[in-house]
Design a protein around this motif. Structure first.
Motif, PDB file in Angstrom:
ATOM      1  N   VAL A  32       7.607   4.492  19.878  1.00 11.96           N
ATOM      2  CA  VAL A  32       7.513   3.958  18.522  1.00 11.96           C
ATOM      3  C   VAL A  32       6.213   3.173  18.400  1.00 11.96           C
ATOM      4  N   ARG A  33       5.560   3.238  17.247  1.00 13.84           N
ATOM      5  CA  ARG A  33       4.326   2.505  16.950  1.00 13.84           C
ATOM      6  C   ARG A  33       3.210   2.792  17.956  1.00 13.84           C
ATOM      7  N   SER A  34       3.178   4.005  18.475  1.00 12.82           N
ATOM      8  CA  SER A  34       2.178   4.353  19.482  1.00 12.82           C
ATOM      9  C   SER A  34       0.937   5.008  18.883  1.00 12.82           C
ATOM     10  N   GLY A  35       0.865   5.120  17.557  1.00 10.98           N
ATOM     11  CA  GLY A  35      -0.306   5.679  16.902  1.00 10.98           C
ATOM     12  C   GLY A  35      -0.205   7.150  16.571  1.00 10.98           C
ATOM     13  N   LYS A  36       0.925   7.755  16.861  1.00  9.38           N
ATOM     14  CA  LYS A  36       1.059   9.199  16.616  1.00  9.38           C
ATOM     15  C   LYS A  36       1.110   9.522  15.128  1.00  9.38           C
ATOM     16  N   THR A  37       1.711   8.640  14.319  1.00 10.28           N
ATOM     17  CA  THR A  37       1.810   8.927  12.892  1.00 10.28           C
ATOM     18  C   THR A  37       0.446   8.871  12.223  1.00 10.28           C
ATOM     19  N   VAL A  38      -0.355   7.846  12.540  1.00  9.29           N
ATOM     20  CA  VAL A  38      -1.692   7.753  11.950  1.00  9.29           C
ATOM     21  C   VAL A  38      -2.514   8.974  12.327  1.00  9.29           C
ATOM     22  N   ALA A  39      -2.460   9.373  13.598  1.00 10.36           N
ATOM     23  CA  ALA A  39      -3.219  10.544  14.032  1.00 10.36           C
ATOM     24  C   ALA A  39      -2.753  11.801  13.310  1.00 10.36           C
ATOM     25  N   SER A  40      -1.450  11.973  13.185  1.00  9.92           N
ATOM     26  CA  SER A  40      -0.926  13.186  12.533  1.00  9.92           C
ATOM     27  C   SER A  40      -1.259  13.204  11.045  1.00  9.92           C
ATOM     28  N   LEU A  41      -1.236  12.034  10.398  1.00 16.23           N
ATOM     29  CA  LEU A  41      -1.574  11.991   8.974  1.00 16.23           C
ATOM     30  C   LEU A  41      -3.064  12.250   8.755  1.00 16.23           C
ATOM     31  N   PRO A  74       2.065   5.227   3.809  1.00 18.77           N
ATOM     32  CA  PRO A  74       0.883   5.029   4.666  1.00 18.77           C
ATOM     33  C   PRO A  74      -0.361   5.734   4.135  1.00 18.77           C
ATOM     34  N   LEU A  75      -0.207   6.953   3.620  1.00 15.86           N
ATOM     35  CA  LEU A  75      -1.362   7.675   3.094  1.00 15.86           C
ATOM     36  C   LEU A  75      -1.986   6.950   1.904  1.00 15.86           C
ATOM     37  N   SER A  76      -1.176   6.181   1.177  1.00 17.51           N
ATOM     38  CA  SER A  76      -1.654   5.461  -0.007  1.00 17.51           C
ATOM     39  C   SER A  76      -2.192   4.074   0.312  1.00 17.51           C
ATOM     40  N   ASP A  77      -2.203   3.714   1.585  1.00 18.83           N
ATOM     41  CA  ASP A  77      -2.609   2.363   1.992  1.00 18.83           C
ATOM     42  C   ASP A  77      -4.108   2.339   2.302  1.00 18.83           C
ATOM     43  N   PRO A  78      -4.908   1.634   1.485  1.00 23.17           N
ATOM     44  CA  PRO A  78      -6.352   1.560   1.753  1.00 23.17           C
ATOM     45  C   PRO A  78      -6.689   0.944   3.102  1.00 23.17           C
ATOM     46  N   ALA A  79      -5.812   0.069   3.611  1.00 18.75           N
ATOM     47  CA  ALA A  79      -6.060  -0.535   4.914  1.00 18.75           C
ATOM     48  C   ALA A  79      -5.999   0.501   6.029  1.00 18.75           C
ATOM     49  N   LEU A  80      -5.287   1.588   5.785  1.00 17.62           N
ATOM     50  CA  LEU A  80      -5.174   2.645   6.783  1.00 17.62           C
ATOM     51  C   LEU A  80      -6.200   3.749   6.564  1.00 17.62           C
ATOM     52  N   PHE A  81      -6.358   4.182   5.310  1.00 17.62           N
ATOM     53  CA  PHE A  81      -7.159   5.371   5.041  1.00 17.62           C
ATOM     54  C   PHE A  81      -8.300   5.145   4.050  1.00 17.62           C
ATOM     55  N   GLY A  82      -8.620   3.893   3.802  1.00 18.88           N
ATOM     56  CA  GLY A  82      -9.798   3.581   2.996  1.00 18.88           C
ATOM     57  C   GLY A  82      -9.793   4.250   1.643  1.00 18.88           C
ATOM     58  N   PRO A  83     -10.940   4.769   1.192  1.00 23.26           N
ATOM     59  CA  PRO A  83     -11.049   5.362  -0.150  1.00 23.26           C
ATOM     60  C   PRO A  83     -10.150   6.581  -0.355  1.00 23.26           C
ATOM     61  N   VAL A  84      -9.817   7.279   0.735  1.00 23.77           N
ATOM     62  CA  VAL A  84      -8.975   8.468   0.610  1.00 23.77           C
ATOM     63  C   VAL A  84      -7.606   8.104   0.036  1.00 23.77           C
ATOM     64  N   GLY A  86      -6.873   6.388  -2.399  1.00 24.13           N
ATOM     65  CA  GLY A  86      -6.886   6.492  -3.854  1.00 24.13           C
ATOM     66  C   GLY A  86      -6.697   7.909  -4.356  1.00 24.13           C
ATOM     67  N   GLN A  87      -6.734   8.887  -3.443  1.00 27.36           N
ATOM     68  CA  GLN A  87      -6.550  10.275  -3.834  1.00 27.36           C
ATOM     69  C   GLN A  87      -5.154  10.787  -3.479  1.00 27.36           C
ATOM     70  N   VAL A  88      -4.231   9.846  -3.318  1.00 28.49           N
ATOM     71  CA  VAL A  88      -2.827  10.180  -3.075  1.00 28.49           C
ATOM     72  C   VAL A  88      -2.023   9.658  -4.257  1.00 28.49           C
ATOM     73  N   ARG A  89      -1.412  10.567  -5.003  1.00 28.74           N
ATOM     74  CA  ARG A  89      -0.669  10.182  -6.213  1.00 28.74           C
ATOM     75  C   ARG A  89       0.749  10.724  -6.134  1.00 28.74           C
ATOM     76  N   HIS A  90       1.695   9.820  -6.378  1.00 26.36           N
ATOM     77  CA  HIS A  90       3.101  10.221  -6.310  1.00 26.36           C
ATOM     78  C   HIS A  90       3.941   9.266  -7.136  1.00 26.36           C
ATOM     79  N   THR A  91       4.873   9.800  -7.906  1.00 25.53           N
ATOM     80  CA  THR A  91       5.857   9.005  -8.637  1.00 25.53           C
ATOM     81  C   THR A  91       7.133   8.972  -7.821  1.00 25.53           C
ATOM     82  N   ARG A  92       7.606   7.768  -7.501  1.00 31.04           N
ATOM     83  CA  ARG A  92       8.776   7.650  -6.641  1.00 31.04           C
ATOM     84  C   ARG A  92       9.938   8.480  -7.174  1.00 31.04           C
TER      85      ARG A  92
END
Length: 423
Positions: A32-41, A74-84, A86-92
């Motif tokens: 858990v929390r080993s970085g696999k999700t960030v790498a896969s995303l 996570p994909l929508s988090d600028p702290a994780l993926f910076g400017p990218v 902002g190119q993730v759009r989703h209505t819950r």
């Protein structure tokens, strides 16, 4: 195209996995929390950017909610993926999202019936969150849908049983298949603060330490609460309580069990009292109305009014009876069995959860609460359904209140973890 930028430091293994995720089947697995999700995303973003205009893209997970929490947030988090981000759009709640200008279909796979949602599709790219939690027929059908040239699946998972279908049928056969897999440990995530790593080491015990911390595919066998010790966990006196909750395992032909959980002034949880009715022993069944009256009478005798009563969610008629009788704070218990066992194990191992000596049914059941060997042989984690009614009631109330007590896991246990173990 190069991988989209992230503001997090990345390990060499993470970067290598992103660059090499070009097989038909690509799996990130480990702690858990080993970085696999960030790498896969990151690999997912790169694959979406390179996907042909007509290629169907899907993200799958246990449910739409887990897809939103584990992937889209996570994909929508600028702290994780910076400017990218902002190119993730989703209505819950929507079953599609737009990522890098591409429509992405979101498919929940809670059971084998979800397989039907894939029929007729021809997909170019699929991302699977927590692959061990989706049914095998869904996975098989998903691979069959990836039929165009260059199609591939990216999947993440924590370890499970070594007999799980994903391990036996795919990871163990990587040499035979067009499959690449990367195993991650906590040391593969350079962004984790040392104090957080020590906390993780403290919070997971037994089976879950081996799986979630060591990243090992190990069998669930023997005693479920192997840390249970009558001398350490049973108390004769209770401190003053500041909060109460109730867990109920409903039974008609089987035993009915209720466990009163209290939060003491000393910052510990206590199984304070227990009410049980076994119709087989009494040779008389009770109605829902009688159970409701007896339960409320027992609580009144204790002088306790619990904030919430968490009931076995399958007991629809009894839940309705409690609501009709005006019992306060009635809720369906969280019934994720393995997650509930993990929460209870954490509290017991940390010395946070203690049991009053009067809870005789619970004390009798805990030592014999074991993993079902037949389920283990089939690659599943499931308790043996024998003498487990008070254990279930305890699991309901402990897991359903986890958000209220997890911060109380003693600092002492965290400090006992050596720096070597946390590295």
């Amino acid at each position: 195209m190069s991988a989209p930028a992230t503001d997090l430091p990345l390990s060499r293994k993470q970067l290598r996995s992103v660059a090499r995720a070009t097989a038909r089947i690509n799996v990130w697995h480990g702690a858990v929390r080993s970085g696999k999700t960030v790498a896969s995303l990151l690999a997912l973003l790169l694959a979406i950017a390179e996907a042909p205009p007509s290629g169907l893209i899907i993200i799958c997970g246990r449910s739409l909610q887990t897809i939103e929490r584990n992937c889209l947030e996570p994909l929508s988090d600028p702290a994780l993926f910076g400017p990218v981000a902002g190119q993730v759009r989703h209505t819950r709640g929507a079953t599609t999202a737009v990522i890098l200008g591409r429509t992405v279909h979101l498919i929940g796979a809670a059971d084998s019936r979800a397989e039907g949602r894939l029929r007729g599709l021809t997909a170019y790219l699929a991302y699977v969150d927590e692959a061990t939690l989706i049914p095998e027929p869904f996975w098989v059908q998903l691979l069959a849908r990836l039929s165009v040239d260059g199609a591939r699946v990216l999947a993440t998972t924590n370890p499970d049983s070594p007999r799980h279908w994903l391990k036996v049928g795919y990871l163990d056969r990587a040499a035979e298949l067009d499959l690449r897999a990367w195993h991650f440990g906590l040391h593969d995530n350079p962004s984790l603060p040392p104090a957080y790593v020590r906390s993780l080491n403290a919070e997971y015990v037994g089976l879950w330490r081996k799986r979630m911390i060591d990243g090992a595919w190990v069998i669930a066998e023997g005693s479920i609460y192997d840390c249970w010790d009558e001398q350490q966990h049973v108390v004769d006196e209770l401190p003053p309580m500041v909060r109460y909750w109730l867990g109920v395992d409903y039974g008609t032909s089987n035993a009915f069990a209720a466990i009163l959980l209290g939060l003491g002034e000393d910052g510990r949880l206590y199984a304070c009292a227990e009410w049980r009715y076994d119709s087989r022993q009494k040779r008389r069944q009770m109605t829902d109305a009688q159970y409701s009256a007896a339960l409320r009478g027992w609580l009144a005798g204790l002088g306790v009014d619990p904030e919430w009563t968490f009931v076995d969610p399958s007991a629809a008629s009894f839940l309705a009876q409690l609501w009709e009788d005006g019992h306060p704070g009635v809720a369906r218990a969280k019934n994720e069995v393995v997650d509930g066992i993990r929460s209870t194990s954490t509290a017991l191992a940390a010395g946070l959860l203690l049991v009053h000596r009067s809870c005789e049914g619970l004390r009798a059941e805990l030592p014999g609460y074991v993993w079902d060997p037949a389920a283990t042989a089939a690659g599943e984690d499931r308790p043996l359904k024998v003498a487990d009614h008070s254990c279930d009631a305890l699991r309901y109330v402990v897991h359903s209140t986890a958000a209220e007590w997890r911060h109380l896991v003693p600092d002492l246990l965290v400090e006992e973890v050596s720096p070597d173990a946390a590295s």
